[in-house]
Design a protein around this motif. Structure first.
Motif, PDB file in Angstrom:
ATOM      1  N   HIS A 187       1.099   0.777  -7.694  1.00 55.17           N
ATOM      2  CA  HIS A 187       0.230   1.920  -8.319  1.00 55.17           C
ATOM      3  C   HIS A 187      -1.030   1.482  -7.736  1.00 55.17           C
ATOM      4  CE1 HIS A 187       3.198   3.652 -10.651  1.00 55.17           C
ATOM      5  NE2 HIS A 187       3.469   2.558 -11.233  1.00 55.17           N
ATOM      6  N   VAL A 188      -1.342   0.248  -7.720  1.00 52.22           N
ATOM      7  CA  VAL A 188      -2.684  -0.022  -7.208  1.00 52.22           C
ATOM      8  C   VAL A 188      -3.086   0.425  -6.014  1.00 52.22           C
ATOM      9  CG1 VAL A 188      -4.311  -2.003  -6.369  1.00 52.22           C
ATOM     10  CG2 VAL A 188      -3.087  -1.799  -8.791  1.00 52.22           C
TER      11      VAL A 188
ATOM     12  N   GLN B 124      -1.316   2.825  -4.267  1.00 54.01           N
ATOM     13  CA  GLN B 124      -1.214   4.279  -4.167  1.00 54.01           C
ATOM     14  C   GLN B 124      -2.474   4.603  -4.691  1.00 54.01           C
ATOM     15  OE1 GLN B 124       1.917   5.392  -7.021  1.00 54.01           O
ATOM     16  NE2 GLN B 124       3.088   6.166  -5.390  1.00 54.01           N
ATOM     17  N   ALA B 125      -3.131   4.268  -5.573  1.00 55.95           N
ATOM     18  CA  ALA B 125      -4.360   4.542  -6.069  1.00 55.95           C
ATOM     19  C   ALA B 125      -5.273   4.538  -4.999  1.00 55.95           C
ATOM     20  CB  ALA B 125      -4.764   3.947  -7.362  1.00 55.95           C
ATOM     21  N   LEU B 126      -5.341   3.089  -4.481  1.00 54.38           N
ATOM     22  CA  LEU B 126      -6.229   3.015  -3.398  1.00 54.38           C
ATOM     23  C   LEU B 126      -6.161   3.847  -2.227  1.00 54.38           C
ATOM     24  CD1 LEU B 126      -6.039  -0.977  -3.445  1.00 54.38           C
ATOM     25  CD2 LEU B 126      -8.006   0.387  -3.944  1.00 54.38           C
TER      26      LEU B 126
ATOM     27  N   GLU C 126      -7.237   7.158  -3.105  1.00 56.26           N
ATOM     28  CA  GLU C 126      -9.011   7.131  -2.864  1.00 56.26           C
ATOM     29  C   GLU C 126      -9.351   7.107  -1.627  1.00 56.26           C
ATOM     30  OE1 GLU C 126     -11.673   7.144  -5.154  1.00 56.26           O
ATOM     31  OE2 GLU C 126      -9.982   7.584  -6.097  1.00 56.26           O
TER      32      GLU C 126
ATOM     33  N   GLN D  50      -9.298  10.359   0.060  1.00 60.13           N
ATOM     34  CA  GLN D  50      -9.967  11.470  -0.537  1.00 60.13           C
ATOM     35  C   GLN D  50     -11.208  11.178   0.420  1.00 60.13           C
ATOM     36  OE1 GLN D  50     -11.337  10.996  -4.343  1.00 60.13           O
ATOM     37  NE2 GLN D  50     -12.436  13.016  -4.446  1.00 60.13           N
TER      38      GLN D  50
ATOM     39  N   ASN E 122      -4.887  20.554  -8.294  1.00 61.89           N
ATOM     40  CA  ASN E 122      -5.222  19.800  -9.640  1.00 61.89           C
ATOM     41  C   ASN E 122      -4.540  20.546 -10.895  1.00 61.89           C
ATOM     42  OD1 ASN E 122      -6.276  17.618  -9.135  1.00 61.89           O
ATOM     43  ND2 ASN E 122      -8.465  18.470  -8.547  1.00 61.89           N
TER      44      ASN E 122
ATOM     45  N   ASP F 273      -3.697  15.645  -0.924  1.00 68.19           N
ATOM     46  CA  ASP F 273      -4.229  15.827  -2.315  1.00 68.19           C
ATOM     47  C   ASP F 273      -3.244  15.266  -3.151  1.00 68.19           C
ATOM     48  OD1 ASP F 273      -6.731  18.229  -2.391  1.00 68.19           O
ATOM     49  OD2 ASP F 273      -6.854  16.098  -2.234  1.00 68.19           O
TER      50      ASP F 273
ATOM     51  N   LEU G  92      -1.521  12.146  -6.812  1.00 64.22           N
ATOM     52  CA  LEU G  92      -1.395  11.819  -8.192  1.00 64.22           C
ATOM     53  C   LEU G  92      -0.095  12.225  -8.634  1.00 64.22           C
ATOM     54  CD1 LEU G  92      -4.741  12.215  -9.560  1.00 64.22           C
ATOM     55  CD2 LEU G  92      -3.610  10.166  -9.569  1.00 64.22           C
TER      56      LEU G  92
ATOM     57  N   VAL H 146      -4.723  -5.318 -10.899  1.00 61.76           N
ATOM     58  CA  VAL H 146      -5.211  -4.097 -11.123  1.00 61.76           C
ATOM     59  C   VAL H 146      -6.638  -3.787 -11.460  1.00 61.76           C
ATOM     60  CG1 VAL H 146      -4.892  -2.222 -12.908  1.00 61.76           C
ATOM     61  CG2 VAL H 146      -3.164  -3.801 -11.973  1.00 61.76           C
TER      62      VAL H 146
ATOM     63  N   ALA I  47      -8.569  -4.007  -8.390  1.00 60.81           N
ATOM     64  CA  ALA I  47      -8.475  -2.509  -7.554  1.00 60.81           C
ATOM     65  C   ALA I  47      -9.299  -1.482  -8.137  1.00 60.81           C
ATOM     66  CB  ALA I  47      -6.826  -2.213  -7.631  1.00 60.81           C
TER      67      ALA I  47
ATOM     68  N   MET J  40     -12.409   0.248  -6.590  1.00 64.33           N
ATOM     69  CA  MET J  40     -12.307   1.535  -6.598  1.00 64.33           C
ATOM     70  C   MET J  40     -13.382   2.186  -7.293  1.00 64.33           C
ATOM     71  SD  MET J  40      -8.417   3.194  -6.721  1.00 64.33           S
ATOM     72  CE  MET J  40      -8.088   1.857  -7.978  1.00 64.33           C
TER      73      MET J  40
ATOM     74  N   LEU K  78      -4.311   3.711 -14.553  1.00 64.54           N
ATOM     75  CA  LEU K  78      -3.699   3.264 -13.179  1.00 64.54           C
ATOM     76  C   LEU K  78      -2.121   2.908 -12.953  1.00 64.54           C
ATOM     77  CD1 LEU K  78      -4.511   2.677 -10.238  1.00 64.54           C
ATOM     78  CD2 LEU K  78      -4.960   0.442 -11.155  1.00 64.54           C
ATOM     79  N   GLU K  79      -1.853   2.099 -13.905  1.00 65.01           N
ATOM     80  CA  GLU K  79      -0.473   1.717 -13.924  1.00 65.01           C
ATOM     81  C   GLU K  79       0.402   2.708 -14.420  1.00 65.01           C
ATOM     82  OE1 GLU K  79       0.959  -2.169 -15.228  1.00 65.01           O
ATOM     83  OE2 GLU K  79      -0.739  -2.661 -15.771  1.00 65.01           O
TER      84      GLU K  79
ATOM     85  N   GLN L  46      -0.018   5.654 -13.466  1.00 61.68           N
ATOM     86  CA  GLN L  46      -0.479   6.772 -12.343  1.00 61.68           C
ATOM     87  C   GLN L  46      -1.005   7.809 -12.784  1.00 61.68           C
ATOM     88  OE1 GLN L  46       3.533   7.162 -10.647  1.00 61.68           O
ATOM     89  NE2 GLN L  46       2.973   5.956  -9.082  1.00 61.68           N
TER      90      GLN L  46
ATOM     91  N   LEU M 118      -4.346   7.733 -13.347  1.00 58.92           N
ATOM     92  CA  LEU M 118      -5.712   7.786 -13.013  1.00 58.92           C
ATOM     93  C   LEU M 118      -6.067   9.031 -12.216  1.00 58.92           C
ATOM     94  CD1 LEU M 118      -8.124   5.637 -13.386  1.00 58.92           C
ATOM     95  CD2 LEU M 118      -7.337   4.644 -11.253  1.00 58.92           C
TER      96      LEU M 118
ATOM     97  N   ARG N  69      -8.790  10.970  -9.633  1.00 56.95           N
ATOM     98  CA  ARG N  69      -9.895  10.243  -8.683  1.00 56.95           C
ATOM     99  C   ARG N  69     -11.091  10.201  -9.320  1.00 56.95           C
ATOM    100  NH1 ARG N  69      -7.267  14.115  -4.619  1.00 56.95           N
ATOM    101  NH2 ARG N  69      -8.527  15.516  -5.613  1.00 56.95           N
TER     102      ARG N  69
END
Lengths: 1148, 267
Positions: free
Chosen positions: A946-947, A949-951, A954, A957, A991, A1017, A1020, B61, B64, B68, B87-88, B90, B92, B94
């Motif tokens: 997840h991290v 992914q989030a990264l 980001e 983006q 979104n 995009d 998420l 986490v 990260a 971010m 985040l965990e 999903q 979160l 942007r």
């Protein structure tokens, strides 16, 4: 009640009625009223009435008043005491009441009357009132012995005041008053000293140690002290003990009076009772004191002797019944004993003899010891317990007093006795003297007669001379009342008294002891001197004194007295004395001569002037004179004067109206004071009153003595009764003794008889014994005989026994032989049969032998073969059996082993199972552990993913932003805005609703979504991811659609045409799908240059319009030509890859 | 008496300590075997490893998020926890599109705040929050909407008058249900009381929440009967006085026992 009151008061004047019956009625009425009415009115009325009239009837009623009225009476009197005028009558009334000794008198200290009386005595200046008050106080004192200290000191103060009266107020009291006052003070002194010696002496010590009182002491108190002995209380008692109520509880009023009298040495005051006898006044005091002390000492010795005598007497009394001869032997012993006693000591003899003499002479035998024993016992009693007034031995002389009254043998005296017994026992001695022979005879005691004969020889004539005198006087005064009778007896006793000292000085004490009322008797005649018949005795008394020359120490008395003597000349004196001279001669043979001579001298002296007389008097021992005596003399004097005046001038009518007071009046008048003055009269009246008071006081004293005497009499009666009883008991005892004697004799007889009987009996027994012995012997003989016979019998019996035994044996033998015979016959029979059998058996044997022979032969014929086979078979089978047995053993062993093994294996199995279980558990454990760990790591991984992914999102983006920025920078604003705006829009739209799956029916929308994908995009949203993942074909479609929107978006007008182409292209794409990865990879390589893509994209956008047909027609050539599109595709591809990875992750 | 004698003699002691049943060992074993929140495995040997994993995960986490720039050093822990949770899961967004926290985020934050008070260590805290929230949503997500109904039911049994009053005044609808049932009283009860409630929740009962709510209503009955304005009621119930909560919780647990039996059975 209210009605009755006036009636009652009306009755009061009736008290003076002359009618005796009326008087009686009135009195009873009043008494009744008093008993019913509790009010104070009547009492008050009575008191007032008395104060007005001084009625004796009122006094009578008032003095007999009962309990509830005492308070009223005393209060009323207290009231009256406050009034000056009423004081004297009130005091007189109080005196009357007190002398009556009512039952409530002990309450008097609680009433204010006593206090006011004391106050009066302390403050009053009227001497008459004072004297009256003091007399009342003296009377009250023994009635209220339990006084408080306070009160006691008041008494002492009064004494002090009155004693010093003459010193303090000289001239205030006139002579006669002074004498009276002194007499009363003297009485008070005696009373106080007798009752509270310690307190009184300490008071005297304190009071007269003061200088201002010394002269009073010297003049007044000291002489008084000489008239008293030392009170025993001063030795044993204390001040507090005197006031102790317990001490006084034992005493009755008369006891106290006697106690007071005991300590006095003054015969006028003292009691003659119980050895406290005082000597007559003419005997000097001090020697008497000595002798008395000696007598006290010797009394112990005497008492022991007397007790012996009494024992002896009792013996002699008891004996005569048995042996009459004995008293003759005893009689001389007693006198000899007495004589021994008398001679033992000279002093003792003098003192003791009177008593013994008295015992012998006047009283009967039983009374012989009485005086001594009385003193003894009273002494011993006083020694032991100090204060036992009761004299139990007193009874010893009273029986003699009482018995004659009943059994007097002299008829001539019976008359006189009838009178005298009532009054006092003291009048009896003469009668006793007469009785004694009879009594003695009655009692049968010769000792007394003997002793009397020996010792009292000289006395009997005196008693004999007394008798006629006594008889004469009694005959003369027969008509007189009780008082005069009493007086007469006293004068009689005086007659006794006077000659005795003349004869024997020691005898006086006995007379004293016989006449205990001496002091009171001395006073009484003086008081009764008004009766002319009495003149003899007072005259005698008065005459007695002057020759003995005792003169009062008081000057006032002298003053008052001497004028009397001086006033009347010799003639009067001689005249007055003359009529009684024969009497004196009779009574006092020696003294009378002396007296007459003295009188003559005195008269001569008086004629010459009385200064000489005074001188003569002063030579005397003044201090020894008792004030009472002085008073007596004063009165006597007054009486003498009166007598003379009466005789000399009967014409004086004014004085003769009142003979008694007139006499006094004369005497006082003779003093030289102006005659006929009313003062004089008053003075005389008061003197009369004083005299009356004195008389009453003395009478009261006498009554006390009478009371005491009565009590003593009662005790004497009791004692006599007891003695009588004793005697009768003794007689009884004697009778019983005689009886015992007789019984004893009879007993002896009986004993004798019994002894004889016993002897007879013994003889009989002896005889019988011999008989018995004989019989015994015979019996023994018989016995031996029988024994012999018996032994014979036994022998014969034994022989018979033996014979019988022999018989038995013979029979036995016979029997045996018979039996043997039968046996033998049986044996014979059997032997015969045996023989037969033997024969038979022999035969058989023979037969068998033959048969055997035959058999042996047979066997020999058969041979050994059959036997061998059989043996072989047997061995074989045996071996077989053995083998089988061994094998079975083996089998069993094996089986055991197998079983062992099985068990082992089973154990192992279980162990293994356990192990497996453990292993399983372990495995489970490990599994769970691993699972946990795995889960954790998975979690971690997920998180990581997840991290990233989030990264990535980001990152993407950021990239997109950068690209946009670059695009905006490189292309012109118009050109760039078009292609750049849709992505933005799409991103926004993404979104809001990203998850709508792309539909093939709506290509435009799908193009949009695919474009959106290109823009990256979709980081998420998972639904778009899944959508992408699900359809790999759609990826192609989306890739295619990437292009299509460009086309569509750029030229929407040619949609219908292009739509058909797109369909075609899509179909182509499906077929080409396998080929694509390679170019895609190359594309992706190309994409690695990021700067190219944004540059290409606009190119693509711009070139699409022109080259769209070309691109569709030549797909293989597309790569080089349509690079931007390829790049876009590449991006799509890479994304797909990513998604695929993700998809892989997710599916896993 | 016979039953008493047959019972374990320690039962009295157990009851004193808080165990209701005598055979607590079994239930304890069950409890211990159980992995209520799943933060640490029941196997103790793997605890250090797992703990390390958890910490690393937390660190990763967080790093990260830091990278971010969702969080920075000064960010409050609760927000950090929220972001980490997002985040965990999903969720979160942007960073450029960050919006105000929604209802769910607020619930999370409330729980996080309460938990932060209870636990000191941020790692443990985060894990507890995360697991609690996940488990709560996972386990009781479906039953939460029914809880108000259940509350009404029990209230009618306990005190129908109060219910009637609430109904008539219209407060029943406006009761702070989300505070009670979604945040599990986080922020409403003090931590000491909250722990006891959450223990029950963690052990698997969401009914306890109903009984707490019921007991709160019963305890402040007089107050509630006094006011008829639903807003005031809601406001009061949202800001309960903190003093008597322990007693309320105890009573509520008793009620829970009364209606749902022993805790063992209600699991």
């Amino acid at each position: 009640m209210a009605k009755e009151q006036p009636n009652v008061f009306d009755l009061l004047p009736l008290l003076e009625s002359t009618d005796l019956q009326d008087l009686e009625q009135v009195k009873s009425l009043l008494q009744e009223n008093l008993s019913t009415d509790k009010g104070s009115l009547l009492v008050h009325g009575l008191v007032d009435y008395y104060l007005d009239t001084s009625s004796p009837q009122a006094v009578d009623i008032l003095s007999s008043i009962r309990e509830p009225h005492d308070k009223h009476l005393l209060d009323k009197m207290n009231e009256c005491m406050a009034k000056q005028g009423c004081r004297l009558p009130t005091l007189t009334l109080l005196g009357h009441v007190v002398r009556k000794q009512p039952s409530w008198i002990h309450k008097i200290p609680r009433f204010p009357l006593l206090a006011s009386l004391l106050k009066c005595l302390k403050t009053e200046s009227d001497i008459v009132v004072l004297i009256t008050g003091v007399l009342v106080l003296i009377i009250i004192l023994p009635m209220i012995p339990q006084t408080s200290k306070q009160l006691l000191f008041e008494f002492f103060d009064i004494f002090g005041r009155l004693a010093a009266w003459n010193q303090r107020n000289p001239g205030h009291a006139q002579g006669v008053y002074a004498v009276h006052l002194h007499a009363s003070v003297y009485s008070l002194f005696h009373r106080l000293y007798g009752m509270y010696p310690c307190n009184f002496v300490s008071y005297l010590r304190a009071h007269y140690s003061m200088k201002e009182n010394v002269d009073t002491f010297e003049e007044v108190v000291k002489p008084m002290l000489e008239h008293v002995r030392i009170h025993p209380e001063l030795v044993t008692g204390t001040k507090d003990y005197e006031l102790d109520p317990i001490r006084w509880k034992r005493f009755e009023t008369h006891d106290i009076v006697i106690e007071c009298a005991k300590v006095s040495l003054d015969p006028k005051e003292a009691s003659c009772e119980e050895g406290y006898s005082s000597l007559p006044d003419h005997v000097p005091r001090r020697p008497v004191d000595h002798s008395r002390s000696f007598s006290d000492l010797s009394s112990h010795g005497r008492s022991s002797f007397n007790s012996m005598a009494t024992v002896r007497q009792s013996l002699s009394l008891s004996l005569p019944h048995l042996t009459v001869s004995q008293h003759a032997c005893l009689s001389p012993q007693t006198p000899s004993l007495q004589g021994a006693e008398v001679t033992s000591s000279g002093m003792k003899e003098a003192l003791w003899s009177p008593s013994s003499v008295c015992g012998m002479s006047t009283p009967p035998s039983s009374r012989g010891m009485s005086p001594t024993t009385v003193t003894d016992l009273s002494h011993s009693a006083s020694h032991l317990s100090g204060r036992i007034p009761g004299t139990p031995v007193d009874g010893k002389w009273t029986p003699s007093a009482s018995t004659p009254s009943g059994s007097s043998p002299l008829p001539s005296l019976s008359e006189e006795l009838e009178h005298t017994v009532q009054t006092t026992s003291t009048t009896l001695p003469p009668a006793k003297a007469n009785q004694e022979p009879i009594k003695e005879l009655k009692k049968g005691t010769p000792t007394n007669i003997n002793s009397k004969g020996v010792a009292a020889d000289g006395l009997s004539p005196i008693t004999l001379t007394e008798l006629p005198d006594f008889v004469k006087t009694t005959e003369r005064d027969r008509e007189e009342d009780a008082i005069t009778e009493e007086l007469r007896t006293i004068t009689q006793s005086k007659v006794d008294l006077l000659p005795k000292p003349a004869l024997d000085s020691s005898f006086s004490s006995t007379t004293d002891s016989i006449l205990p009322l001496n002091p009171s008797n001395d006073v009484l005649p003086c008081n009764l001197a008004s009766t002319p018949e009495r003149a003899t005795n007072p005259a005698e008394g008065v005459d007695q004194h002057p020759p003995l020359s005792f003169w009062p120490c008081f000057t006032p008395i002298e003053n008052s007295f001497s004028p009397c003597a001086a006033d009347d000349p010799l003639v009067e004196l001689s005249k007055g004395t003359c009529p009684y001279e024969p009497l004196f001669d009779l009574a006092l043979p020696r003294l009378a001569c002396l007296f007459v001579g003295k009188k003559m001298v005195e008269a001569q002296q008086k004629a010459g002037g009385h200064s000489e007389h005074r001188e003569e008097l002063e030579g005397e021992d003044l201090s020894t004179t008792s004030p009472l005596e002085v008073l007596d003399r004063l009165i006597q004097q007054g009486y003498d004067l009166h007598e003379k005046v009466l005789k000399r001038s009967p014409s004086l009518s004014s004085q003769s109206s009142e003979s008694h007071s007139g006499g006094k009046h004369h005497s006082t008048k003779g003093k030289g004071v102006s005659p006929g003055a009313p003062d004089e009269l008053a003075l005389l009246r008061s003197q009369l009153l004083l005299l009356h008071n004195q008389l009453l006081y003395e009478r009261h004293k006498r009554e006390q003595h009478a009371l005491r005497n009565r009590r003593l009499l009662r005790r004497v009666i009791n004692a006599t009764a007891l003695e009588e009883q004793n005697n009768s008991m003794k007689a009884q005892l004697r009778l019983q003794e005689v009886e015992t004697q007789a019984l004893r004799v009879s007993l002896q007889e009986e004993q004798q008889r019994s002894k004889n009987l016993h002897q007879d009996h013994e003889a009989l027994v002896q005889q019988l014994h011999s008989q018995v012995q004989q019989l015994q012997q015979e019996r023994n003989e018989y016995h031996t005989k029988t024994q012999e016979l018996q032994s014979d019998l036994q022998e014969s019996q034994k022989r018979i026994g033996e014979m019988e035994a022999e018989l038995q044996r013979a029979n036995n033998k016979l029997c045996n032989t018979g039996h043997l015979l039968s046996q033998l016959s049986i044996k014979l029979n059997s032997s015969e049969s045996m023989e037969q059998q033997m024969a038979f058996l022999n035969k058989q044997l023979l037969l068998l032998g033959e048969a055997n022979k035959l058999c042996v032969e047979e066997i020999q014929r058969l041979g050994p073969e059959a036997d061998k086979e059989h043996k072989m078979l047997q061995a074989c089978s045996a071996r077989e059996v053995e083998r089988l047995r061994q094998s079975s053993i083996q089998q069993s062993q094996r089986l055991e082993a197998a079983q062992q093994r099985i068990t082992d294996l089973e154990a192992q199995l279980t162990k293994k199972e356990h192990l497996i279980l453990e292993q399983k558990k372990l495995l489970e454990n490990v599994k769970s552990q691993a699972k946990g760990q795995l889960q954790a790591s998975e979690n971690r991984y997920l998180a990581q993913k997840h991290v990233t992914q989030a990264l990535q999102s980001e990152l993407l983006q950021l990239y997109s932003q950068i690209e946009i920025n670059n695009l905006a920078n490189s292309t012109p604003a118009g050109g760039t805005t078009e292609p750049s705006s849709p992505p933005k829009q799409s991103s926004n739209g993404n979104n809001t609703g990203p998850s709508t799956p792309a539909q093939t029916s709506e290509p435009s929308k799908r193009e949009e979504s695919s474009y959106m994908c290109v823009n990256g995009d979709l980081s998420l949203g998972s639904p778009p991811l899944t959508a992408l993942i699900n359809g790999s074909q759609e990826e192609d479609l989306s890739v295619l659609s990437c292009n299509s929107p460009l086309d569509v978006g750029s030229c929407p007008s040619a949609q219908s045409f292009l739509g058909i182409h797109n369909q075609e292209l899509l179909n182509k794409r499906k077929s080409q799908y396998e080929e694509e990865p390679a170019p895609l990879i190359s594309l992706s390589h190309g994409l690695q240059d990021p700067s190219l893509e944004p540059a290409d994209k606009p190119q693509l956008g711009t070139s699409t319009e022109g080259t769209a047909a070309q691109a569709l027609q030549e797909p293989p050539d597309l790569q080089p030509v349509d690079r931007p599109r390829a790049r876009a595709y590449n991006i799509q591809r890479r994304r797909q890859q990513d998604l695929r990875i993700m998809d892989y992750n997710e599916t896993h | 008496m016979a039953e008493d004698l047959q019972r374990n003699f320690r039962s009295a002691y157990y009851e004193k300590v808080g165990f209701r049943g005598v055979e607590e060992k079994k239930s304890l074993e069950i409890l211990l075997k159980d992995n209520p929140l799943g933060i640490l495995p029941p196997h103790t040997d793997s605890h250090p490893l797992v703990a390390r994993y958890r910490q690393e995960q937390y660190e990763d986490v967080r790093e990260a998020l830091k990278a971010m720039r969702f969080v920075h050093a000064a960010t409050p822990y609760t927000e950090l926890y929220l972001r980490m949770h997002q985040l965990e899961n999903q969720k979160l967004m942007r960073r450029s599109e960050l919006t105000q926290p929604g209802e769910e985020d607020e619930d999370f934050l409330a729980i996080a705040r309460a938990m932060e008070e209870i636990v000191d260590d941020p790692v443990d805290c985060y894990w507890l929050i995360r697991c609690f929230v996940n488990q709560f949503n996972h386990k009781f997500g479906d039953s939460i909407p029914h809880l108000p109904k259940s509350l009404e039911h029990f209230l009618s049994q306990e005190d129908s008058r109060l219910l009637a009053h609430l109904k008539t005044s219209g407060s029943l609808v406006l009761l702070p249900y989300s505070l009670w049932f979604r945040r599990c009283f986080a922020g409403s009860l003090p931590e000491s009381s909250l722990q006891r409630v959450w223990d029950k929740v963690i052990s698997g009962s969401c009914k306890i929440l109903v009984f707490i709510a019921l007991e709160i209503l019963l305890s402040y009955k007089i107050m509630l009967m006094g006011t008829s304005r639903p807003e005031a009621v809601a406001k009061f119930l949202s800001n309960l006085p903190q003093e008597n909560t322990d007693a309320i919780v105890t009573k509520a647990i008793d009620l829970w026992h009364k209606y749902c039996g022993t805790p063992m059975h209600s699991v």
